[in-house]
Design a protein around this motif. Structure first.
Motif, PDB file in Angstrom:
ATOM      1  N   ARG A  41       0.849  -1.196   0.000  1.00 49.06           N
ATOM      2  CA  ARG A  41       0.000   0.000   0.000  1.00 49.06           C
ATOM      3  C   ARG A  41       0.873   1.230   0.000  1.00 49.06           C
ATOM      4  O   ARG A  41       2.066   1.155   0.261  1.00 49.06           O
ATOM      5  CB  ARG A  41      -0.944   0.025   1.192  1.00 49.06           C
ATOM      6  N   ILE A  42       0.251   2.371  -0.282  1.00 50.22           N
ATOM      7  CA  ILE A  42       0.961   3.643  -0.201  1.00 50.22           C
ATOM      8  C   ILE A  42       0.216   4.560   0.764  1.00 50.22           C
ATOM      9  O   ILE A  42      -0.984   4.411   0.975  1.00 50.22           O
ATOM     10  CB  ILE A  42       1.113   4.336  -1.579  1.00 50.22           C
ATOM     11  N   HIS A  43       0.948   5.477   1.328  1.00 46.37           N
ATOM     12  CA  HIS A  43       0.384   6.505   2.197  1.00 46.37           C
ATOM     13  C   HIS A  43       0.875   7.839   1.644  1.00 46.37           C
ATOM     14  O   HIS A  43       2.077   8.045   1.511  1.00 46.37           O
ATOM     15  CB  HIS A  43       0.858   6.330   3.644  1.00 46.37           C
ATOM     16  N   ILE A  44      -0.060   8.706   1.315  1.00 42.99           N
ATOM     17  CA  ILE A  44       0.290   9.996   0.736  1.00 42.99           C
ATOM     18  C   ILE A  44      -0.129  11.093   1.701  1.00 42.99           C
ATOM     19  O   ILE A  44      -1.291  11.143   2.112  1.00 42.99           O
ATOM     20  CB  ILE A  44      -0.431  10.204  -0.619  1.00 42.99           C
ATOM     21  N   GLU A  45       0.815  11.939   2.072  1.00 41.77           N
ATOM     22  CA  GLU A  45       0.465  13.088   2.897  1.00 41.77           C
ATOM     23  C   GLU A  45      -0.155  14.151   2.004  1.00 41.77           C
ATOM     24  O   GLU A  45       0.462  14.586   1.034  1.00 41.77           O
ATOM     25  CB  GLU A  45       1.706  13.650   3.589  1.00 41.77           C
TER      26      GLU A  45
END
Length: 56
Positions: A14-18
């Motif tokens: 997964r990715i986490h984008i601020e």
């Protein structure tokens, strides 16, 4: 959206984008006009809408 975190562990990809407060408004404006969205885009719109309401 300067920080993007990526988890490449098998089964946890997964990715986490601020996304900054100002990015939220810009993204909502860019995404809203479309006549149709797929389920992932609708979900993103729901998340962004909730964030925008929280910050205003």
């Amino acid at each position: 959206m300067d920080r993007i975190y990526m988890n490449t562990r098998p089964g946890e990809e997964r990715i986490h984008i601020e996304i900054t407060k100002s990015d939220i408004t810009d993204l909502l404006e860019d995404l809203q006009p479309a006549d149709h969205h797929n389920a992932a885009t609708r979900h993103l719109l729901d998340i962004l809408g909730a964030a925008a309401r929280t910050f205003t």
